[in-house]
Design a protein around this motif. Structure first.
Motif, PDB file in Angstrom:
ATOM      1  N   ALA A 133      26.200  61.612  26.741  1.00  0.00           N
ATOM      2  CA  ALA A 133      26.043  60.130  27.258  1.00  0.00           C
ATOM      3  C   ALA A 133      26.875  59.412  27.169  1.00  0.00           C
ATOM      4  O   ALA A 133      27.639  59.102  26.139  1.00  0.00           O
ATOM      5  N   LEU A 134      27.440  59.078  28.532  1.00  0.00           N
ATOM      6  CA  LEU A 134      28.749  58.737  28.823  1.00  0.00           C
ATOM      7  C   LEU A 134      28.811  57.184  29.459  1.00  0.00           C
ATOM      8  O   LEU A 134      27.822  57.184  30.447  1.00  0.00           O
ATOM      9  N   ALA A 135      29.507  56.414  29.326  1.00  0.00           N
ATOM     10  CA  ALA A 135      29.681  55.154  29.902  1.00  0.00           C
ATOM     11  C   ALA A 135      30.309  55.201  31.536  1.00  0.00           C
ATOM     12  O   ALA A 135      30.113  54.491  32.196  1.00  0.00           O
ATOM     13  N   THR A 136      31.208  56.373  31.484  1.00  0.00           N
ATOM     14  CA  THR A 136      31.914  56.535  32.653  1.00  0.00           C
ATOM     15  C   THR A 136      31.206  57.417  33.583  1.00  0.00           C
ATOM     16  O   THR A 136      31.269  58.676  33.315  1.00  0.00           O
ATOM     17  N   ALA A 137      30.495  56.928  34.805  1.00  0.00           N
ATOM     18  CA  ALA A 137      29.731  57.595  35.590  1.00  0.00           C
ATOM     19  C   ALA A 137      30.708  58.661  36.302  1.00  0.00           C
ATOM     20  O   ALA A 137      30.098  60.052  36.333  1.00  0.00           O
ATOM     21  N   ASP A 138      31.831  58.668  36.441  1.00  0.00           N
ATOM     22  CA  ASP A 138      32.715  59.232  37.343  1.00  0.00           C
ATOM     23  C   ASP A 138      33.144  60.597  36.331  1.00  0.00           C
ATOM     24  O   ASP A 138      33.323  61.663  36.591  1.00  0.00           O
ATOM     25  N   LEU A 139      33.231  60.105  34.983  1.00  0.00           N
ATOM     26  CA  LEU A 139      33.671  61.176  34.091  1.00  0.00           C
ATOM     27  C   LEU A 139      32.464  62.075  34.007  1.00  0.00           C
ATOM     28  O   LEU A 139      32.626  63.376  33.707  1.00  0.00           O
ATOM     29  N   ALA A 140      31.302  61.478  33.797  1.00  0.00           N
ATOM     30  CA  ALA A 140      30.172  62.426  33.748  1.00  0.00           C
ATOM     31  C   ALA A 140      29.826  63.277  34.729  1.00  0.00           C
ATOM     32  O   ALA A 140      29.647  64.506  34.643  1.00  0.00           O
ATOM     33  N   SER A 141      30.150  63.039  36.126  1.00  0.00           N
ATOM     34  CA  SER A 141      30.314  63.804  37.301  1.00  0.00           C
ATOM     35  C   SER A 141      31.277  64.818  37.026  1.00  0.00           C
ATOM     36  O   SER A 141      31.223  65.998  37.452  1.00  0.00           O
ATOM     37  N   ARG A 142      32.476  64.781  36.595  1.00  0.00           N
ATOM     38  CA  ARG A 142      33.344  65.558  36.301  1.00  0.00           C
ATOM     39  C   ARG A 142      33.088  66.731  35.413  1.00  0.00           C
ATOM     40  O   ARG A 142      33.314  67.759  35.608  1.00  0.00           O
ATOM     41  N   LEU A 143      32.672  66.086  34.419  1.00  0.00           N
ATOM     42  CA  LEU A 143      32.082  67.197  33.481  1.00  0.00           C
ATOM     43  C   LEU A 143      31.015  67.898  33.580  1.00  0.00           C
ATOM     44  O   LEU A 143      30.941  69.282  33.314  1.00  0.00           O
ATOM     45  N   ARG A 144      30.141  67.474  34.420  1.00  0.00           N
ATOM     46  CA  ARG A 144      29.057  68.257  35.022  1.00  0.00           C
ATOM     47  C   ARG A 144      29.353  69.557  35.840  1.00  0.00           C
ATOM     48  O   ARG A 144      28.876  70.554  35.854  1.00  0.00           O
ATOM     49  N   ALA A 145      30.733  69.283  36.519  1.00  0.00           N
ATOM     50  CA  ALA A 145      31.372  70.283  37.460  1.00  0.00           C
ATOM     51  C   ALA A 145      32.042  71.320  36.599  1.00  0.00           C
ATOM     52  O   ALA A 145      32.591  72.397  37.225  1.00  0.00           O
ATOM     53  N   VAL A 146      32.376  71.119  35.343  1.00  0.00           N
ATOM     54  CA  VAL A 146      33.123  72.218  34.706  1.00  0.00           C
ATOM     55  C   VAL A 146      32.311  73.412  34.216  1.00  0.00           C
ATOM     56  O   VAL A 146      31.344  73.404  33.740  1.00  0.00           O
ATOM     57  N   PRO A 147      32.855  74.640  34.582  1.00  0.00           N
ATOM     58  CA  PRO A 147      32.127  75.623  34.229  1.00  0.00           C
ATOM     59  C   PRO A 147      32.059  75.929  32.604  1.00  0.00           C
ATOM     60  O   PRO A 147      33.099  75.708  32.015  1.00  0.00           O
ATOM     61  N   VAL A 148      30.937  76.361  32.176  1.00  0.00           N
ATOM     62  CA  VAL A 148      30.762  76.374  30.619  1.00  0.00           C
ATOM     63  C   VAL A 148      30.394  77.760  30.319  1.00  0.00           C
ATOM     64  O   VAL A 148      29.758  78.578  31.187  1.00  0.00           O
ATOM     65  N   PHE A 149      31.176  78.415  29.318  1.00  0.00           N
ATOM     66  CA  PHE A 149      31.060  79.562  29.013  1.00  0.00           C
ATOM     67  C   PHE A 149      30.523  79.519  27.424  1.00  0.00           C
ATOM     68  O   PHE A 149      31.278  79.168  26.477  1.00  0.00           O
ATOM     69  N   GLU A 150      29.161  79.975  27.421  1.00  0.00           N
ATOM     70  CA  GLU A 150      28.586  79.820  25.915  1.00  0.00           C
ATOM     71  C   GLU A 150      28.951  81.026  24.911  1.00  0.00           C
ATOM     72  O   GLU A 150      28.984  82.153  25.737  1.00  0.00           O
ATOM     73  N   ILE A 151      28.896  80.722  23.862  1.00  0.00           N
ATOM     74  CA  ILE A 151      28.951  81.690  22.565  1.00  0.00           C
ATOM     75  C   ILE A 151      27.590  81.642  21.891  1.00  0.00           C
ATOM     76  O   ILE A 151      27.438  80.775  21.146  1.00  0.00           O
ATOM     77  N   ASP A 152      26.999  82.645  21.922  1.00  0.00           N
ATOM     78  CA  ASP A 152      25.503  82.804  21.178  1.00  0.00           C
ATOM     79  C   ASP A 152      26.108  83.091  19.518  1.00  0.00           C
ATOM     80  O   ASP A 152      27.037  83.303  19.147  1.00  0.00           O
TER      81      ASP A 152
END
Length: 233
Positions: A133-152
């Motif tokens: 939950a972020l106050a900076t909308a542009d930052l939230a948009s940037r982070l949604r575009a970052v590829p995530v590699f999950e470790i189970d």
């Protein structure tokens, strides 16, 4: 006859082995390991490793830092004015990114500058940044575009191997029955394995005795927080 004096354990930090050959590969971390091994042929220059405490994120980040010359910085310590210096080698590890613990302005500047300079940025987090939950909308948009590699979470085979490695890091020889005894009774996570090995290391040093099944039983009885919640007396 008086009992032998107990040795006062010194709280000396152990140095875990963080080389590529020391990483314990498993199906649950295969994608994250493949990412690090593929460097610099990444799907994006900014990526994020996500997994529970002790899953191996810092180990993989250390491998990446050694190969790329990256600096390593805790996310909570990131400051906007320090961003250019943080990226000065062309690569950065930003560790332990968690909602509410970092400067949004600094992270937004970091992502923008990394893109501008074509720098590599490896972030680690316990949960995907896209859910913050972020106050900076542009930052939230940037982070949604970052590829995530999950470790189970680790399974039995990996947890057993982790126990052996953690004991070896402390130069402690432990037999298979003791490892299996712990595996059935400790908290079932890599972080739980680290805590129980730390406790056994301290107990063995204080009592001047090797780590055995009986010592493991004693430590788990004396420190019930180390045991699995499912464990019954």
């Amino acid at each position: 006859m008086a009992a032998p004096p107990r040795q006062l354990p010194l709280d000396l930090p152990n140095q875990p082995a963080l080389r590529r050959e020391d990483f314990l590969a498993a199906p649950g971390n295969a994608a994250a390991l493949a990412l690090i091994d593929a460097f610099p042929d990444w799907p994006a220059r900014v990526v994020c490793l996500v997994g529970p405490e002790g899953a191996g994120k810092s180990h993989l980040a250390a491998i990446f830092a050694e190969r790329s010359g990256a600096r390593t910085l805790p996310a909570r310590a990131l400051e906007r004015e320090g961003v250019p210096e943080a990226l000065s080698t062309g690569a950065l590890v930003l560790e332990d990114l968690a909602a509410g613990t970092f400067s949004e302005a600094a992270l937004f500047h970091l992502l923008n500058l990394a893109r501008e300079q074509q720098a590599y940025l490896l972030m680690t987090a316990r949960t995907a940044p896209s859910g913050f939950a972020l106050a900076t909308a542009d930052l939230a948009s940037r982070l949604r575009a970052v590829p995530v590699f999950e470790i189970d979470p680790a399974g039995d085979a990996l947890l057993a191997a982790v126990l052996v490695k953690l004991f070896a890091d402390r130069q402690l020889a432990v037999d298979e029955p003791t490892v299996q005894y712990l595996l059935l009774r400790m908290q079932r996570s890599v972080a739980g394995a680290k805590r129980v090995v730390d406790a056994l290391d301290q107990a063995a040093l204080a009592a001047r005795r090797p780590v055995t099944r009986s010592l493991a039983a004693q430590v788990l009885k004396e420190q019930p927080a180390l045991a699995s919640q499912d464990e019954e007396d």
